[in-house]
Design a protein around this motif. Structure first.
Motif, PDB file in Angstrom:
ATOM      1  N   ALA A  59     -61.720   3.405  -6.546  1.00  0.00           N
ATOM      2  CA  ALA A  59     -61.388   1.982  -6.627  1.00  0.00           C
ATOM      3  C   ALA A  59     -60.271   1.754  -7.648  1.00  0.00           C
ATOM      4  O   ALA A  59     -59.348   0.972  -7.413  1.00  0.00           O
ATOM      5  N   LEU A  60     -60.342   2.451  -8.786  1.00  0.00           N
ATOM      6  CA  LEU A  60     -59.319   2.277  -9.813  1.00  0.00           C
ATOM      7  C   LEU A  60     -57.957   2.748  -9.316  1.00  0.00           C
ATOM      8  O   LEU A  60     -56.938   2.090  -9.548  1.00  0.00           O
ATOM      9  N   ALA A  61     -57.933   3.872  -8.601  1.00  0.00           N
ATOM     10  CA  ALA A  61     -56.668   4.360  -8.042  1.00  0.00           C
ATOM     11  C   ALA A  61     -56.094   3.343  -7.061  1.00  0.00           C
ATOM     12  O   ALA A  61     -54.887   3.077  -7.050  1.00  0.00           O
ATOM     13  N   GLN A  62     -56.957   2.753  -6.244  1.00  0.00           N
ATOM     14  CA  GLN A  62     -56.498   1.718  -5.299  1.00  0.00           C
ATOM     15  C   GLN A  62     -55.911   0.524  -6.040  1.00  0.00           C
ATOM     16  O   GLN A  62     -54.860  -0.006  -5.677  1.00  0.00           O
ATOM     17  N   LYS A  63     -56.596   0.115  -7.112  1.00  0.00           N
ATOM     18  CA  LYS A  63     -56.138  -1.051  -7.865  1.00  0.00           C
ATOM     19  C   LYS A  63     -54.800  -0.770  -8.537  1.00  0.00           C
ATOM     20  O   LYS A  63     -53.857  -1.561  -8.426  1.00  0.00           O
ATOM     21  N   LEU A  64     -54.698   0.362  -9.239  1.00  0.00           N
ATOM     22  CA  LEU A  64     -53.479   0.657  -9.997  1.00  0.00           C
ATOM     23  C   LEU A  64     -52.278   0.845  -9.090  1.00  0.00           C
ATOM     24  O   LEU A  64     -51.148   0.553  -9.477  1.00  0.00           O
ATOM     25  N   SER A  65     -52.539   1.313  -7.854  1.00  0.00           N
ATOM     26  CA  SER A  65     -51.409   1.526  -6.958  1.00  0.00           C
ATOM     27  C   SER A  65     -50.855   0.199  -6.430  1.00  0.00           C
ATOM     28  O   SER A  65     -49.814   0.171  -5.788  1.00  0.00           O
ATOM     29  N   LEU A  79     -67.490   2.845 -11.357  1.00  0.00           N
ATOM     30  CA  LEU A  79     -67.171   3.493 -10.075  1.00  0.00           C
ATOM     31  C   LEU A  79     -67.894   2.828  -8.915  1.00  0.00           C
ATOM     32  O   LEU A  79     -67.331   2.658  -7.839  1.00  0.00           O
ATOM     33  N   GLU A  80     -69.161   2.473  -9.152  1.00  0.00           N
ATOM     34  CA  GLU A  80     -69.956   1.812  -8.101  1.00  0.00           C
ATOM     35  C   GLU A  80     -70.855   0.762  -8.730  1.00  0.00           C
ATOM     36  O   GLU A  80     -71.387   0.980  -9.821  1.00  0.00           O
ATOM     37  N   GLY A  81     -71.063  -0.349  -8.023  1.00  0.00           N
ATOM     38  CA  GLY A  81     -71.986  -1.387  -8.478  1.00  0.00           C
ATOM     39  C   GLY A  81     -71.304  -2.450  -9.328  1.00  0.00           C
ATOM     40  O   GLY A  81     -70.078  -2.427  -9.501  1.00  0.00           O
ATOM     41  N   TRP A  82     -72.114  -3.371  -9.828  1.00  0.00           N
ATOM     42  CA  TRP A  82     -71.603  -4.498 -10.614  1.00  0.00           C
ATOM     43  C   TRP A  82     -72.176  -4.464 -12.026  1.00  0.00           C
ATOM     44  O   TRP A  82     -73.332  -4.111 -12.223  1.00  0.00           O
ATOM     45  N   ALA A  83     -71.351  -4.893 -12.990  1.00  0.00           N
ATOM     46  CA  ALA A  83     -71.816  -5.016 -14.375  1.00  0.00           C
ATOM     47  C   ALA A  83     -71.319  -6.344 -14.924  1.00  0.00           C
ATOM     48  O   ALA A  83     -70.585  -7.077 -14.248  1.00  0.00           O
ATOM     49  N   CYS A  84     -71.734  -6.673 -16.127  1.00  0.00           N
ATOM     50  CA  CYS A  84     -71.191  -7.880 -16.755  1.00  0.00           C
ATOM     51  C   CYS A  84     -70.961  -7.655 -18.241  1.00  0.00           C
ATOM     52  O   CYS A  84     -71.640  -6.848 -18.879  1.00  0.00           O
ATOM     53  N   ALA A  85     -69.944  -8.353 -18.753  1.00  0.00           N
ATOM     54  CA  ALA A  85     -69.634  -8.367 -20.184  1.00  0.00           C
ATOM     55  C   ALA A  85     -70.141  -9.690 -20.725  1.00  0.00           C
ATOM     56  O   ALA A  85     -69.944 -10.723 -20.100  1.00  0.00           O
ATOM     57  N   TYR A  86     -70.810  -9.663 -21.876  1.00  0.00           N
ATOM     58  CA  TYR A  86     -71.393 -10.897 -22.389  1.00  0.00           C
ATOM     59  C   TYR A  86     -71.522 -10.838 -23.902  1.00  0.00           C
ATOM     60  O   TYR A  86     -71.397  -9.779 -24.519  1.00  0.00           O
ATOM     61  N   PRO A  97     -66.243  -2.343  -9.105  1.00  0.00           N
ATOM     62  CA  PRO A  97     -65.682  -0.985  -9.067  1.00  0.00           C
ATOM     63  C   PRO A  97     -64.170  -0.973  -9.331  1.00  0.00           C
ATOM     64  O   PRO A  97     -63.431  -1.822  -8.834  1.00  0.00           O
ATOM     65  N   GLY A  98     -63.735  -0.008 -10.139  1.00  0.00           N
ATOM     66  CA  GLY A  98     -62.324   0.097 -10.512  1.00  0.00           C
ATOM     67  C   GLY A  98     -61.995  -0.588 -11.822  1.00  0.00           C
ATOM     68  O   GLY A  98     -60.861  -0.513 -12.285  1.00  0.00           O
ATOM     69  N   ASP A  99     -62.994  -1.242 -12.440  1.00  0.00           N
ATOM     70  CA  ASP A  99     -62.733  -1.933 -13.708  1.00  0.00           C
ATOM     71  C   ASP A  99     -63.044  -1.035 -14.902  1.00  0.00           C
ATOM     72  O   ASP A  99     -64.036  -0.296 -14.894  1.00  0.00           O
ATOM     73  N   PHE A 100     -62.208  -1.137 -15.916  1.00  0.00           N
ATOM     74  CA  PHE A 100     -62.541  -0.553 -17.212  1.00  0.00           C
ATOM     75  C   PHE A 100     -63.541  -1.469 -17.915  1.00  0.00           C
ATOM     76  O   PHE A 100     -63.452  -2.698 -17.799  1.00  0.00           O
ATOM     77  N   MET A 101     -64.439  -0.870 -18.675  1.00  0.00           N
ATOM     78  CA  MET A 101     -65.344  -1.654 -19.515  1.00  0.00           C
ATOM     79  C   MET A 101     -65.238  -1.105 -20.931  1.00  0.00           C
ATOM     80  O   MET A 101     -65.367   0.103 -21.138  1.00  0.00           O
ATOM     81  N   GLY A 102     -64.973  -1.988 -21.886  1.00  0.00           N
ATOM     82  CA  GLY A 102     -64.948  -1.568 -23.280  1.00  0.00           C
ATOM     83  C   GLY A 102     -63.663  -0.869 -23.677  1.00  0.00           C
ATOM     84  O   GLY A 102     -63.605  -0.183 -24.691  1.00  0.00           O
ATOM     85  N   LEU A 103     -62.601  -1.072 -22.892  1.00  0.00           N
ATOM     86  CA  LEU A 103     -61.313  -0.444 -23.221  1.00  0.00           C
ATOM     87  C   LEU A 103     -60.860  -0.878 -24.608  1.00  0.00           C
ATOM     88  O   LEU A 103     -60.273  -0.121 -25.367  1.00  0.00           O
ATOM     89  N   LEU A 130     -59.032  -6.142  -3.327  1.00  0.00           N
ATOM     90  CA  LEU A 130     -58.015  -5.246  -3.881  1.00  0.00           C
ATOM     91  C   LEU A 130     -58.529  -3.812  -3.971  1.00  0.00           C
ATOM     92  O   LEU A 130     -57.756  -2.858  -3.903  1.00  0.00           O
ATOM     93  N   VAL A 131     -59.835  -3.642  -4.130  1.00  0.00           N
ATOM     94  CA  VAL A 131     -60.389  -2.284  -4.230  1.00  0.00           C
ATOM     95  C   VAL A 131     -61.152  -1.901  -2.958  1.00  0.00           C
ATOM     96  O   VAL A 131     -62.008  -1.014  -2.965  1.00  0.00           O
ATOM     97  N   GLY A 132     -60.826  -2.602  -1.872  1.00  0.00           N
ATOM     98  CA  GLY A 132     -61.357  -2.182  -0.574  1.00  0.00           C
ATOM     99  C   GLY A 132     -62.793  -2.603  -0.305  1.00  0.00           C
ATOM    100  O   GLY A 132     -63.458  -2.040   0.559  1.00  0.00           O
ATOM    101  N   LEU A 133     -63.287  -3.591  -1.062  1.00  0.00           N
ATOM    102  CA  LEU A 133     -64.652  -4.089  -0.841  1.00  0.00           C
ATOM    103  C   LEU A 133     -64.578  -5.515  -0.319  1.00  0.00           C
ATOM    104  O   LEU A 133     -63.726  -6.292  -0.738  1.00  0.00           O
ATOM    105  N   GLY A 134     -65.496  -5.875   0.539  1.00  0.00           N
ATOM    106  CA  GLY A 134     -65.484  -7.223   1.079  1.00  0.00           C
ATOM    107  C   GLY A 134     -64.330  -7.442   2.039  1.00  0.00           C
ATOM    108  O   GLY A 134     -63.565  -6.516   2.345  1.00  0.00           O
TER     109      GLY A 134
END
Lengths: 243, 243
Positions: free
Chosen positions: A7-13, A56-63, A79-85, A167-171
């Motif tokens: 997903a990250l490769a798809q997004k960055l491209s 890589l897979e699934g959903w998370a949240c920042a709070y 998927p494809g998101d950095f967390m805590g960069l 953008l990352v091929g989901l939905g």
């Protein structure tokens, strides 16, 4: 973009076409994988450690948790998101991350990030682009909570998530799978769970969008865009694929 | 840090001590100066152009305008802050900037930024640190508007501005000069101007802080920190100078 790209490769491209050696470095960042069950906290606020995650897979949240027990969700990660960069640079994490669904992450150390930035400047620019996009989203969430009605906030969030997922091929332009419950939505939009239900009912009754059984279905995308006053520019991903 | 160092040089040296060649590169970024009168718009939303500014003197604000004429202030900029750094990477600016007071800025092109990042990796890391800090502030503003009372929001903002100003050698633990009027504060905190006045009166009557005639005066910093539930960690600047 090759089939099977992350997903990250798809997004960055979407920012620039990645070359084979850059894709290889990216695969290196995504190599150290860990499965984490739903509702687990990955990073707590003010944690030190200088490590980031790629979802890589699934959903998370920042709070952030408030002293009175309240919670503000800052953003949802897909998927494809950095967390805590950011905590790779700041001495402590300025907010917490938790898994919304069962997730698969890659752990990235600060050392790996710095090494990648030095050896792959184009990849570094693409990662900074993705980070900039994440920040632009937080700004939009601030604007929503500060100056948009509850109805417009919800419409805006559901549209934004749809474009990000595509953008990352989901939905698809017609909708997407969405594991967010009314409590998470409430804490993201600065509303109560009861208010969230009322707003979702209004959107459904107006024939615009339905969120039911973990599925978002757009009935009238144009009407929803119009209600939300939605401009896609801040996502910097063009008009969205296949729309 | 040598006397006469720019506000940005002072700020970045909190992250790491800058070497002479890095200070020279920084001075290069700050060389192309332009005076701008108060209330002028520097960058409008969705502007293309790939240029950033360093604020050298005075105050500015970042904001988004809403279709209904409302405005959400995202953050205030003080000397030493980058403005529009993100639009060097994104295709268009995701929000607008305007001068609050008369200001002096340095214009920085995308090319200069990229060149600096390639030639001075330590300086680049320090600039990314400053950018990360700015983002952590936007997150705090989101939390404030979403989940903090009007009184706590105002206390939080006044404390945050004080710490930021001290980091660049402006103001003191006792207070600081502050050109923000009730309308700007209202648009930053998601309140009405009338509500802002009421909250400022409450803070004054509780003997905590006064904002009058463009001057913030802390009467009881410990009491104000306690009211705000203020943790300085997200600013990543230690305990604050001389406090």
């Amino acid at each position: 973009m090759a089939a099977g790209a992350s997903a990250l490769a798809q997004k960055l491209s979407r920012f620039l076409p990645l070359k084979p050696d850059e894709l290889e470095s990216l695969a290196g960042l995504e190599a150290r994988r860990r499965a984490i069950p739903a509702h687990t906290e990955l990073v707590h606020e003010r944690q030190t450690g200088h490590q980031a995650f790629i979802l890589l897979e699934g959903w998370a949240c920042a709070y952030k948790l408030l002293p009175d027990g309240g919670r503000q969700v800052i953003d949802f990660s897909i998927p494809g998101d950095f967390m805590g960069l950011r905590s790779v640079l700041l001495r402590t994490s300025d907010h917490a991350f938790a898994a919304v669904s069962d997730i698969l992450v890659a752990e990235v150390s600060a050392g790996q990030m710095i090494d990648t930035f030095q050896r792959r400047p184009r990849l570094a620019a693409a990662i900074l682009w993705a980070a900039s996009r994440d920040e632009a989203m937080v700004v939009e969430h601030l604007v929503s909570i500060g100056r948009r009605s509850a109805l417009v906030r919800m419409a805006h969030l559901l549209l934004e998530l749809g474009l990000r997922l595509q953008l990352v091929g989901l939905g698809s332009p017609g909708g997407y799978a969405c594991p967010l419950n009314q409590y998470l939505l409430a804490d993201a939009l600065g509303l109560t769970a009861i208010h969230v239900n009322r707003v979702l009912r209004q959107l459904r009754e107006r024939g615009l969008v339905t969120l039911r059984e973990e599925q978002v279905e757009f009935h009238d995308p144009a009407g929803l865009h119009s209600l939300a006053g939605y401009h896609t520019g801040y996502l910097d991903q063009g008009e969205g694929p296949a729309s």
